[in-house]
Design an enzyme around this catalytic site. Structure first.
Site, PDB file in Angstrom:
ATOM      1  N   LYS A  35      57.803  20.308  68.284  1.00 30.62           N
ATOM      2  CA  LYS A  35      59.166  19.962  68.814  1.00 30.62           C
ATOM      3  C   LYS A  35      60.169  20.015  67.356  1.00 30.62           C
ATOM      4  O   LYS A  35      59.648  18.650  66.580  1.00 30.62           O
ATOM      5  CB  LYS A  35      59.060  18.211  68.815  1.00 30.62           C
ATOM      6  CG  LYS A  35      60.573  17.761  69.786  1.00 30.62           C
ATOM      7  CD  LYS A  35      60.266  16.015  69.979  1.00 30.62           C
ATOM      8  CE  LYS A  35      61.476  15.487  70.415  1.00 30.62           C
ATOM      9  NZ  LYS A  35      60.976  14.131  71.205  1.00 30.62           N
TER      10      LYS A  35
ATOM     11  N   LYS B 255      59.390  22.441  72.355  1.00 27.06           N
ATOM     12  CA  LYS B 255      60.919  21.553  72.806  1.00 27.06           C
ATOM     13  C   LYS B 255      61.370  22.481  71.335  1.00 27.06           C
ATOM     14  O   LYS B 255      61.221  22.079  70.440  1.00 27.06           O
ATOM     15  CB  LYS B 255      60.118  20.204  73.524  1.00 27.06           C
ATOM     16  CG  LYS B 255      61.113  19.976  73.855  1.00 27.06           C
ATOM     17  CD  LYS B 255      61.182  18.390  73.935  1.00 27.06           C
ATOM     18  CE  LYS B 255      62.529  17.631  74.342  1.00 27.06           C
ATOM     19  NZ  LYS B 255      62.490  16.349  74.327  1.00 27.06           N
TER      20      LYS B 255
END
Length: 329
Positions: free
Chosen positions: A199, A252
């Site tokens: 992330k 992400k």
């Protein structure tokens, strides 16, 4: 003209031929639809920076769930917008928290729907960070290990409410191992963990932070989310999660990190998830509203690109539209 040994166009001559040899395809089973649940009654409030995405109260949430299920989408990712915030994010792990109540309601109405619970503290803390903050003479710091204890409590409370999958998004070191141990000890050894393994600290999260009311009140998240310039580090993060017992690995954001998706796909056999995040959605919506692009064509091309890069599942705010388009609607 010299003889051509390779005439690649032979296999592109008709729609039937193209369909027969297509290497990558997308279907409704590939999608996870995010949903934002909030306190109150009668709430269906469009998020200004995300046209077509809404805040739902528990009494109106059925409208969205019925739409999702009718389209054949089999999974939702639940985010909560609580009334109460404090320094320890207590609403995140309260048995009567907004997410916990939403999960119970979802599973009672649609027991076959796969409910994924986002497991983080940022929307529940008054400082907007994903962990416990301590202030010292040198400034504020996020206490990694103290944060883990609260994340475990959150995950267990979500599993007790009926969540099918726990999806920790906090990026604290050791979060998968801590949550796995906590779930196992609480009797949820069969509940999988969809880890936000890779992330990045990204500008693509802006509209989401409006939707989740989760912007940090000071500083940023660069001490725990990844530097966008790093790819090899992603492999270290993912390997830690594999070693700690993750069942899915997530990257992400999506579009700017397809190379990272491919790196994980080539190295690991676990299912790979990509998050087609809020700004990626909002940019397409904004351009489509201006008439500058063909929204359907752009979205479906983007989603198939994510599958081609190696993703098995796509978390996307386009899920309902894409499902309709794939049905020919």
């Amino acid at each position: 003209m010299a003889h051509l040994f390779d005439r690649h166009r032979r296999l592109r001559g008709s729609a039937g031929l193209r369909n027969m040899i297509r290497e990558t395809s997308i279907g409704v089973n590939d999608f996870v639809a995010p949903i934002f649940v909030t306190e109150g009654a009668g709430v269906k409030e469009e998020i200004s920076s995300m046209p077509g995405v809404y805040h739902w109260s528990l009494d109106t949430m059925e409208q969205e769930l019925a739409d999702i299920v009718s389209l054949g989408i089999q999974s939702v990712l639940v985010f909560g917008v609580p009334n109460h915030k404090d320094s320890m994010g207590t609403s995140a792990y309260a048995d009567d928290g907004i997410v916990q109540r939403a999960i119970r309601q979802m599973k009672a109405k649609y027991p076959e729907l796969v409910v994924v619970a986002d497991t983080c503290l940022c929307a529940y803390t008054d400082h907007g960070h994903c962990g416990v903050v301590h202030t010292t003479e040198c400034g504020a710091t996020i206490d990694n290990d103290e944060s883990l204890a609260l994340l475990v409590k959150t995950a267990v409370s979500q599993a007790k409410a009926g969540a099918d999958i726990i999806a920790p998004s906090n990026m604290m070191d050791g979060f998968v191992a801590a949550i796995r141990q906590g779930l196992d000890e609480a009797g949820f050894s069969n509940t999988p963990i969809m880890s936000y393994s890779v992330k990045y600290s990204s500008a693509y999260y802006g509209p989401f932070r409006e939707a989740a009311h989760s912007s940090p009140q000071f500083g940023d998240r660069k001490t725990y989310q990844m530097d966008p310039g790093n790819a090899r580090e992603a492999l270290r993060e993912a390997q830690s999660d594999v070693d700690e017992g993750a069942d899915f690995l997530m990257v992400k954001p999506g579009l700017a990190y397809l190379d990272v998706v491919r790196m994980l796909r080539d190295r690991y056999s676990l299912p790979i998830v990509i998050y087609n995040v809020s700004a990626e959605y909002s940019m397409v919506k904004a351009a489509a509203l201006q008439g500058w692009i063909d929204e359907k064509a752009i979205v479906l091309e983007t989603l198939i690109g994510m599958k081609r890069a190696g993703a098995d599942l796509i978390i996307t705010y386009h899920a309902k539209d894409a499902a309709r388009w794939l049905r020919g609607e």
